[in-house]
Scaffold this active site. Structure first.
Site, short mmCIF file in Angstrom:
data_model
loop_
_atom_site.label_atom_id
_atom_site.label_comp_id
_atom_site.label_asym_id
_atom_site.label_seq_id
_atom_site.Cartn_x
_atom_site.Cartn_y
_atom_site.Cartn_z
N HIS A 149 -129.94 74.66 -56.16
CA HIS A 149 -129.40 73.31 -56.38
C HIS A 149 -129.59 72.37 -55.18
CE1 HIS A 149 -127.97 74.65 -60.17
NE2 HIS A 149 -126.77 75.08 -59.82
N HIS A 220 -124.02 69.13 -63.45
CA HIS A 220 -123.39 70.44 -63.45
C HIS A 220 -121.95 70.35 -63.97
CE1 HIS A 220 -122.75 74.57 -62.24
NE2 HIS A 220 -123.93 74.64 -61.64
N GLU A 355 -126.69 73.12 -68.46
CA GLU A 355 -127.44 72.26 -67.54
C GLU A 355 -128.84 72.03 -68.11
OE1 GLU A 355 -126.97 74.31 -63.58
OE2 GLU A 355 -125.50 75.37 -64.78
C1 GLA Z 1 -125.45 77.48 -61.30
C2 GLA Z 1 -126.03 78.82 -61.09
C3 GLA Z 1 -124.97 79.84 -61.10
C4 GLA Z 1 -123.88 79.51 -60.12
C5 GLA Z 1 -123.34 78.15 -60.45
C6 GLA Z 1 -122.30 77.73 -59.44
O1 GLA Z 1 -125.20 77.23 -62.61
O2 GLA Z 1 -127.02 79.15 -62.03
O3 GLA Z 1 -125.53 81.09 -60.72
O4 GLA Z 1 -124.37 79.49 -58.83
O5 GLA Z 1 -124.38 77.22 -60.44
O6 GLA Z 1 -121.40 78.73 -59.14
#
Ligand code: GLA
Length: 394
Positions: A149, A220, A355
């Site tokens: 991210h 997110h 997402e």
């Molecule tokens: C994303 C990732 C997950 C986790 C979340 C936050 O969706 O794919 O593995 O890291 O963010 O906790």
């Protein structure tokens, strides 16, 4: 599709009789807040908790609403959706976006991208490495051996410039400088969040660069369609229009294969409870500690990607996107360490994310749709989370 229209019609009946003006909404909210038997959050958060200065820039909370009373609260700290009030099967406004009641909690160590705008590259890049035109780039590894991210300080932790052109939209802008987090090029990003007249929460993303770079923006938002603070999401009913998904290794990097979901716990082509197969003896579920996988959406263009229904509220959320993939994350890493605005902890699997995105680790898989952005081109993509009431929900 027919069912979808029926539920939309049902929804309009609900809002037109019980909540078609703001004073009715205020009454609904007040009533719910005074209701001591529930801790489900259903009031617009207080702006004061979001008014501070971070990195020398002012943060605030912006309230967006449509004529039906659907209300989103977004802070420009990380472009975060803090709350989203939509009517449930009884017309009661329910906060379906899980989040905190003040900006400090988002800055704290227990933040897991709650409600955030994600960039430059959503999801994982293997070993934080990628190559563009023969040049190697190295990113911060903030997720085991991988970059997740956007790196150490992704777009979820920067203060965006905010402009509210009308009651229902918010424009967020951010210049990510050449070299920021190891990515090449000055990237000018604009994100517009809108509460649409037809009860959608629309995310529009736009970006341009002055050097070839990579970009994969998403939001997110963590949803609990029974309401922030109402417990497990495992009984929510989920349907995803994806015949295939991208299996991962133990660090959640795609193996590169695109495999059918048929005869696996990843088959959500028919509406199924999220938790129905979560304890199956399946290696992919073990790697993700549950669902944390990219689904390869059927079709192209802005199309229907998924439907989720809250088992208690009857609130239905339909996801539409132009993106090729959808990361379904079932809240497996939620640890019960922080308190949400509802007063409830961020307990294991009490929220989920859908997402919309390009596939994880796209730069290292030439067969995946490309996330390269060149100077002179404009990155544009839209996704919509649309709300209605499913009268046939259990
Ligand atoms: C994303 C990732 C997950 C986790 C979340 C936050 O969706 O794919 O593995 O890291 O963010 O906790």
């Amino acid at each position: 599709m027919y069912k979808f229209y029926l539920t939309v019609i049902a929804f309009y009946c609900v809002v037109s009789t019980s909540c078609n003006n703001t004073s009715d909404q205020a009454t609904a909210n007040k009533d719910s807040v005074d209701h001591t038997t529930t801790t489900i959050s259903n009031a617009v958060p207080d702006k004061k908790g979001f008014q501070t200065t971070i990195d020398g820039k002012k943060t605030d909370l912006f309230i967006l609403k449509n004529a039906n009373g659907i209300t989103a609260a977004i802070t420009n700290y990380g472009g975060r959706l803090v709350s989203l009030l939509v009517p449930d099967k009884d017309g009661k406004f329910t906060d379906v976006a899980v989040g905190f009641k003040n900006v400090d909690d988002y800055v704290g160590p227990n933040d897991a991208y709650f409600g955030a705008t994600i960039g430059r590259v959503g999801n994982r890049i293997a070993k934080g490495m990628f190559t563009l035109d023969g040049k190697k780039y190295s990113l911060f590894k903030n997720n085991g051996p991988n970059s997740l991210h956007g790196g150490k300080k992704g777009f979820q932790a920067v203060v965006w410039d905010a402009m509210q052109p009308n009651d229902s939209s918010l424009e967020l802008s951010y210049l990510s400088k050449d070299g920021e987090e190891g990515y090449p090029g000055n990237l000018n990003v604009k994100v517009v969040y809108t509460v649409t007249a037809d009860n959608g929460f629309k995310c529009y993303y736009e970006a341009t660069t002055d050097k070839k770079t990579i970009v994969n923006l998403t939001n997110h938002a963590y949803f609990n369609l029974n309401g922030d603070g109402s417990g497990t999401i495992n009984n929510h009913i989920l349907q995803i229009n994806a015949d295939r998904y991208t299996p991962v290794d133990s660090t959640l990097i795609p193996t590169g294969k695109i495999e059918p979901v048929a005869n696996t716990p990843f088959d959500f082509t028919k509406a199924t409870a999220i938790g129905a197969r979560i304890e199956d003896n399946n290696q992919q579920l073990k790697y993700g500690k549950g669902y944390d996988h990219n689904f390869v959406l059927n079709g192209t263009g802005l199309r229907h990607a998924a439907t989720v229904t809250g088992d208690q509220s009857g609130i239905q959320m339909d996801v539409y996107t132009e993106e090729p993939g959808l990361q379904f994350y079932g809240g497996n890493f939620m640890q019960g360490k922080s308190s949400f605005k509802s007063g409830k902890k961020d307990d294991h699997r009490t929220a989920f994310c859908l997402e919309t995105q390009h596939y994880p680790d796209a730069p290292n898989h030439p067969s995946f749709p490309s996330i390269v952005l060149s100077p002179g081109k404009t990155y544009r993509t839209s996704s919509v989370y649309k709300f209605s009431v499913n009268k046939s929900a259990p």
